[in-house]
Design a protein around this motif. Sequence first.
Motif, mmCIF file in Angstrom:
data_model
loop_
_atom_site.group_PDB
_atom_site.id
_atom_site.type_symbol
_atom_site.label_atom_id
_atom_site.label_comp_id
_atom_site.label_asym_id
_atom_site.label_seq_id
_atom_site.Cartn_x
_atom_site.Cartn_y
_atom_site.Cartn_z
ATOM 1 N N TYR A 32 0.847 -1.187 0.000
ATOM 2 C CA TYR A 32 0.000 0.000 0.000
ATOM 3 C C TYR A 32 0.881 1.236 0.000
ATOM 4 O O TYR A 32 1.797 1.370 0.809
ATOM 5 N N LYS A 33 0.623 2.145 -0.939
ATOM 6 C CA LYS A 33 1.368 3.399 -1.074
ATOM 7 C C LYS A 33 0.379 4.562 -1.188
ATOM 8 O O LYS A 33 -0.779 4.364 -1.551
ATOM 9 N N SER A 34 0.873 5.759 -0.908
ATOM 10 C CA SER A 34 0.037 6.963 -0.986
ATOM 11 C C SER A 34 0.697 8.019 -1.873
ATOM 12 O O SER A 34 1.082 9.094 -1.397
ATOM 13 N N TYR A 84 -3.783 9.310 -1.115
ATOM 14 C CA TYR A 84 -4.811 8.290 -0.928
ATOM 15 C C TYR A 84 -4.140 6.928 -1.000
ATOM 16 O O TYR A 84 -3.503 6.594 -2.009
ATOM 17 N N LYS A 85 -4.273 6.175 0.064
ATOM 18 C CA LYS A 85 -3.630 4.866 0.135
ATOM 19 C C LYS A 85 -4.273 3.917 -0.870
ATOM 20 O O LYS A 85 -5.496 3.784 -0.931
ATOM 21 N N LYS A 86 -3.408 3.275 -1.681
ATOM 22 C CA LYS A 86 -3.889 2.294 -2.661
ATOM 23 C C LYS A 86 -2.827 1.233 -2.869
ATOM 24 O O LYS A 86 -1.640 1.444 -2.592
ATOM 25 N N LEU A 87 -3.266 0.091 -3.367
ATOM 26 C CA LEU A 87 -2.361 -1.025 -3.607
ATOM 27 C C LEU A 87 -1.510 -0.729 -4.845
ATOM 28 O O LEU A 87 -2.029 -0.321 -5.884
ATOM 29 N N ALA A 88 -0.210 -0.928 -4.712
ATOM 30 C CA ALA A 88 0.711 -0.652 -5.820
ATOM 31 C C ALA A 88 1.677 -1.827 -5.952
ATOM 32 O O ALA A 88 1.915 -2.571 -5.008
#
Length: 117
Positions: free
Chosen positions: A34-36, A40-44
């Motif tokens: 998870y990165k921002s 906004y935190k999202k799966l990367a």
Amino acid sequence: MLKLLALCLLTSLMYVQIAEAGIRYYKWEVKYEYKSPDCYKKLAITINGRTPGPTILAQKGDTVIVEVKNSLMLENLAIHWHGIRQIGSPWGDGTEGVTQCPIFPGDSFKYEFKVDN
């Protein structure tokens, strides 16, 4: 004496050129995190926890070795090297299904190529 000095200088210049070329070894693990990047935190998909991935530092004549482990759960992987001519190693171009078989989840692949320009 002048010939001896010129020979020593020429020998040292040849040594410097040979000494400059080296092996650049990198070990990468590709996985989900998870990165921002935009708050906004999202799966990367990351390489060693970074996105974009790490920079390779090399110069003409170096041999680059990158050991890539695919820690993605369901996705195959290949690393494509934009701008790097794969002379003598066309199977490591990273074009999945064309010049390289994919790296399956849980598997590793070692890319090795010489930097020519």
